[in-house]
Scaffold this motif. Structure first.
Motif, PDB file in Angstrom:
ATOM      1  N   TRP A  53      69.685  -5.294  75.907  1.00  0.00           N
ATOM      2  CA  TRP A  53      70.300  -4.040  75.493  1.00  0.00           C
ATOM      3  C   TRP A  53      70.308  -3.922  73.968  1.00  0.00           C
ATOM      4  O   TRP A  53      69.980  -2.866  73.424  1.00  0.00           O
ATOM      5  N   LEU A  54      70.636  -5.018  73.293  1.00  0.00           N
ATOM      6  CA  LEU A  54      70.673  -5.014  71.836  1.00  0.00           C
ATOM      7  C   LEU A  54      69.281  -4.730  71.265  1.00  0.00           C
ATOM      8  O   LEU A  54      69.131  -3.938  70.325  1.00  0.00           O
ATOM      9  N   ASP A  55      68.256  -5.331  71.840  1.00  0.00           N
ATOM     10  CA  ASP A  55      66.878  -5.065  71.412  1.00  0.00           C
ATOM     11  C   ASP A  55      66.520  -3.596  71.608  1.00  0.00           C
ATOM     12  O   ASP A  55      65.874  -2.979  70.754  1.00  0.00           O
ATOM     13  N   GLN A  56      66.947  -3.013  72.708  1.00  0.00           N
ATOM     14  CA  GLN A  56      66.667  -1.604  72.980  1.00  0.00           C
ATOM     15  C   GLN A  56      67.375  -0.696  71.969  1.00  0.00           C
ATOM     16  O   GLN A  56      66.845   0.343  71.576  1.00  0.00           O
ATOM     17  N   GLN A  57      68.567  -1.085  71.530  1.00  0.00           N
ATOM     18  CA  GLN A  57      69.285  -0.287  70.530  1.00  0.00           C
ATOM     19  C   GLN A  57      68.546  -0.293  69.206  1.00  0.00           C
ATOM     20  O   GLN A  57      68.472   0.724  68.518  1.00  0.00           O
ATOM     21  N   ALA A  58      67.995  -1.422  68.843  1.00  0.00           N
ATOM     22  CA  ALA A  58      67.257  -1.530  67.576  1.00  0.00           C
ATOM     23  C   ALA A  58      66.006  -0.660  67.627  1.00  0.00           C
ATOM     24  O   ALA A  58      65.664   0.012  66.649  1.00  0.00           O
ATOM     25  N   LYS A  59      65.336  -0.627  68.758  1.00  0.00           N
ATOM     26  CA  LYS A  59      64.126   0.179  68.895  1.00  0.00           C
ATOM     27  C   LYS A  59      64.468   1.670  68.894  1.00  0.00           C
ATOM     28  O   LYS A  59      63.737   2.477  68.342  1.00  0.00           O
ATOM     29  N   ALA A  60      65.584   2.033  69.507  1.00  0.00           N
ATOM     30  CA  ALA A  60      65.993   3.440  69.576  1.00  0.00           C
ATOM     31  C   ALA A  60      66.368   3.962  68.186  1.00  0.00           C
ATOM     32  O   ALA A  60      66.173   5.121  67.881  1.00  0.00           O
TER      33      ALA A  60
END
Length: 62
Positions: A53-60
């Protein structure tokens, strides 16, 4: 099942992310936070889900 880590509590995840537990509560209600499972009445998080989830937030945000 060789490398299973214990499930994380809301307090542990909040500390890891640097946010209050109340923020996790809001994210849970809105369906925007890390994936979790209910164990009885308690929310428990897999560390792999939190990190994903944290990785997805960085990409978003990029």
């Amino acid at each position: 099942m060789a490398d299973r880590r214990p499930l994380a509590t809301s307090a542990e995840v909040a500390e890891f992310l640097g946010v209050p537990v109340a923020t996790l509560d809001q994210w849970s209600y809105r369906g925007t936070g890390p994936r979790f499972s209910k164990v009885g009445r308690h929310r428990r998080y897999r560390w792999s889900d939190v990190e994903k989830w944290l990785d997805q937030q960085a990409k978003a945000a990029a």
